[in-house]
Enzyme design. Structure first.
Site, mmCIF file in Angstrom:
data_model
loop_
_atom_site.group_PDB
_atom_site.id
_atom_site.type_symbol
_atom_site.label_atom_id
_atom_site.label_comp_id
_atom_site.label_asym_id
_atom_site.label_seq_id
_atom_site.Cartn_x
_atom_site.Cartn_y
_atom_site.Cartn_z
ATOM 1 N N CYS A 28 1.966 -0.412 0.213
ATOM 2 C CA CYS A 28 2.646 0.183 -0.904
ATOM 3 C C CYS A 28 3.370 1.604 -0.292
ATOM 4 O O CYS A 28 4.460 1.672 -0.997
ATOM 5 C CB CYS A 28 1.469 1.321 -1.165
ATOM 6 S SG CYS A 28 0.013 1.546 -1.810
ATOM 7 N N HIS A 56 3.850 8.302 -3.236
ATOM 8 C CA HIS A 56 3.732 7.331 -4.006
ATOM 9 C C HIS A 56 2.634 7.158 -4.281
ATOM 10 O O HIS A 56 1.798 8.105 -4.565
ATOM 11 C CB HIS A 56 2.490 5.917 -2.595
ATOM 12 C CG HIS A 56 1.142 5.299 -3.230
ATOM 13 N ND1 HIS A 56 2.191 4.285 -4.032
ATOM 14 C CD2 HIS A 56 0.858 5.027 -2.695
ATOM 15 C CE1 HIS A 56 0.667 2.986 -4.471
ATOM 16 N NE2 HIS A 56 0.110 4.376 -3.819
ATOM 17 N N ASN A 79 -2.378 3.440 -9.782
ATOM 18 C CA ASN A 79 -1.778 2.697 -8.284
ATOM 19 C C ASN A 79 -1.189 1.895 -8.848
ATOM 20 O O ASN A 79 -2.210 0.490 -8.943
ATOM 21 C CB ASN A 79 -2.827 2.894 -7.654
ATOM 22 C CG ASN A 79 -1.563 3.047 -6.069
ATOM 23 O OD1 ASN A 79 -0.932 2.555 -6.000
ATOM 24 N ND2 ASN A 79 -2.372 2.901 -5.099
HETATM 25 N N1 ACO Z 1 -17.311 5.141 -11.382
HETATM 26 C C1 ACO Z 1 -18.297 6.240 -11.334
HETATM 27 N N2 ACO Z 1 -19.205 6.276 -10.224
HETATM 28 C C2 ACO Z 1 -18.042 6.104 -9.049
HETATM 29 C C3 ACO Z 1 -16.971 5.198 -9.397
HETATM 30 C C4 ACO Z 1 -16.647 5.031 -10.562
HETATM 31 N N3 ACO Z 1 -15.099 4.421 -10.507
HETATM 32 N N4 ACO Z 1 -16.504 5.036 -7.688
HETATM 33 C C5 ACO Z 1 -17.508 5.323 -7.007
HETATM 34 N N5 ACO Z 1 -18.416 5.647 -7.530
HETATM 35 C C6 ACO Z 1 -19.813 6.424 -6.943
HETATM 36 C C7 ACO Z 1 -19.726 6.181 -5.744
HETATM 37 O O1 ACO Z 1 -20.491 4.870 -5.500
HETATM 38 C C8 ACO Z 1 -20.888 7.105 -5.220
HETATM 39 O O2 ACO Z 1 -21.819 6.646 -5.916
HETATM 40 P P1 ACO Z 1 -23.163 7.447 -4.654
HETATM 41 O O3 ACO Z 1 -22.903 8.880 -4.667
HETATM 42 O O4 ACO Z 1 -24.522 7.950 -5.308
HETATM 43 O O5 ACO Z 1 -22.932 6.353 -3.380
HETATM 44 C C9 ACO Z 1 -19.587 8.274 -5.462
HETATM 45 O O6 ACO Z 1 -19.150 7.871 -6.731
HETATM 46 C C10 ACO Z 1 -19.074 9.021 -4.564
HETATM 47 O O7 ACO Z 1 -17.861 8.144 -3.821
HETATM 48 P P2 ACO Z 1 -16.663 8.121 -3.311
HETATM 49 O O8 ACO Z 1 -16.299 7.163 -2.683
HETATM 50 O O9 ACO Z 1 -16.915 9.475 -2.053
HETATM 51 O O10 ACO Z 1 -16.177 9.241 -3.831
HETATM 52 P P3 ACO Z 1 -14.736 9.641 -3.467
HETATM 53 O O11 ACO Z 1 -14.856 10.974 -3.884
HETATM 54 O O12 ACO Z 1 -14.044 9.588 -2.957
HETATM 55 O O13 ACO Z 1 -13.624 9.023 -4.692
HETATM 56 C C11 ACO Z 1 -12.137 6.446 -4.105
HETATM 57 C C12 ACO Z 1 -13.455 7.568 -4.342
HETATM 58 C C13 ACO Z 1 -10.897 7.784 -5.753
HETATM 59 C C14 ACO Z 1 -11.606 5.859 -3.882
HETATM 60 C C15 ACO Z 1 -10.950 8.079 -2.674
HETATM 61 O O14 ACO Z 1 -11.590 7.857 -1.696
HETATM 62 C C16 ACO Z 1 -9.845 7.512 -2.569
HETATM 63 O O15 ACO Z 1 -9.115 8.335 -3.699
HETATM 64 N N6 ACO Z 1 -9.208 7.457 -1.739
HETATM 65 C C17 ACO Z 1 -7.477 6.907 -1.675
HETATM 66 C C18 ACO Z 1 -7.464 5.826 -1.761
HETATM 67 C C19 ACO Z 1 -6.353 5.162 -2.115
HETATM 68 O O16 ACO Z 1 -5.293 6.240 -2.711
HETATM 69 N N7 ACO Z 1 -6.352 4.023 -2.533
HETATM 70 C C20 ACO Z 1 -4.606 3.636 -2.403
HETATM 71 C C21 ACO Z 1 -3.306 4.499 -1.304
HETATM 72 S S1 ACO Z 1 -3.192 2.746 -0.648
HETATM 73 C C22 ACO Z 1 -2.750 1.835 -2.054
HETATM 74 O O17 ACO Z 1 -2.004 2.490 -2.661
HETATM 75 C C23 ACO Z 1 -2.658 0.156 -1.674
#
Ligand code: ACO
Length: 324
Positions: free
Chosen positions: A114, A251, A281
């Protein structure tokens, strides 16, 4: 004439709109979860266009907006992690599609995930300053939909398909500072596997997963560090104060990351340009797509200093400060 300037930015988004509600029919998720955790409402997913097709549309948009003669483009760099082929490169195919096959053009793809567009701007800047090219076409183009595990709700809700294209040329003003960095030790937190080792001379490995996997929590922490580190480095090396930056175009990964960075750096949230609610993204396409849209919306005036900042797999990160 001692720097390099972005003279136009073009964009292309894939044709099919996929809303959060659409995704809730594929995996167990809902609009409330996706919107509140990411800021994404919908994304554009390709129906039948390739990464090269999107790169071509964004490039034509940039060329038309600039009014330049396309035959003055000497360098084409395409940043992508979802090329149509490992070989030929997207950049060479784009050269052909643009009708530049008979010209002397240096064309290659670049992978910094990215952060790809930032790396590509940095490389083009050096080529242009060296005097070896007149104009560069720098493109970020992705069809991430083909890299995604559509059963994994943790990743499939985040990504979209699109392209952003920039035209750069030598100028008195433009890029004022650039910074890139990489750290390979945490690479397994964000992975898109290539072909497995499979020859009569290698020990056969178990087939690795073929789709993108991500440790969201770790990437979230990395992203906040990477954006702050980039901004700090760029401001220090350019001796520019944050108050003199009119817009930060990050980004477009997650709105919550930007809110966190805003609190951490005390840079007002309004200074960050975000269009991820519409596109999700789009990896190396996202900064170019956002810049093109910010320019179309009249948010960037002559003389404005804009900070572009990227972060992604590798892990990689970096940015540029550009005076328009
Ligand atoms: N819908 C509903 N529930 C979900 C989903 C979804 N799409 N995805 C995950 N969950 C659930 C999980 O299973 C978990 O459930 P549990 O508590 O029963 O185990 C709960 O939601 C919390 O999951 P987390 O992973 O802790 O959620 P978080 O608040 O951290 O959000 C996210 C996840 C959005 C992916 C976040 O971690 C994030 O944005 N990280 C950075 C990602 C990023 O920026 N990536 C790209 C950068 S590099 C590039 O661009 C290639």
């Amino acid at each position: 004439m001692d720097t390099c300037k972005i003279i136009a930015a073009g964009k292309a988004a894939a044709q099919r709109t996929v809303t959060n509600d659409d995704l809730s029919k594929i995996v167990e998720t809902n609009d409330e979860w996706i919107s509140s955790r990411t800021g994404i409402s919908r994304r554009q997913i390709t129906f039948d266009e390739s990464t090269t097709d999107l790169a071509y549309r964004a490039s034509v948009d940039a060329i038309n907006k600039s009014g330049i003669d396309k035959n003055t483009i000497d360098l084409i760099i395409v940043a992508t992690i979802s090329p149509d082929f490992f070989m030929p490169s997207t950049a060479s195919m784009l050269q052909y599609r643009l009708g530049l096959n008979e010209n002397n053009v240096t064309a290659f793809d670049l992978n910094a995930a990215c952060t790809g567009l930032i790396y590509a701007i940095q490389v083009a800047d050096k080529f242009i300053k060296s005097g070896s090219v007149r104009r560069a076409l720098v493109v970020g183009s992705e069809t991430l939909s083909r890299t995604i595990d559509w059963n994994d709700r943790g990743t499939c809700v985040l990504f979209g398909d699109g392209a952003g294209a920039l035209l750069l040329e030598r100028s008195d003003s433009g890029i004022m500072a650039d910074y890139t960095n990489s750290r390979g030790d945490a690479e397994m937190n964000l992975v898109l596997p290539a072909l497995p080792l499979d020859s009569p001379f290698s020990s056969k490995l178990d087939s690795p997963p073929s789709k993108m996997t991500m440790n969201g929590g770790e990437i979230f922490k990395f992203a906040t560090f990477a954006i702050k580190d980039t901004i700090d480095n760029l401001l220090r090396s350019s001796r520019i104060e944050i108050e003199d930056i009119s817009l930060v175009i990050p980004h477009q990964a997650n709105g919550r990351i930007i809110s966190k960075v805003s609190k951490l750096t005390k840079i007002p949230l309004e200074k960050f340009y975000l269009n991820l609610s519409k596109y999700g993204n789009t990896s190396s396409a996202s900064i170019g797509l956002a810049l093109a849209e910010a320019m179309e919306d009249g948010l960037i005036k002559k003389g404005d200093k804009v900070l572009l900042v990227g972060f992604g797999g590798g892990l990689t990160w970096g940015g540029v400060i550009h005076e328009f």
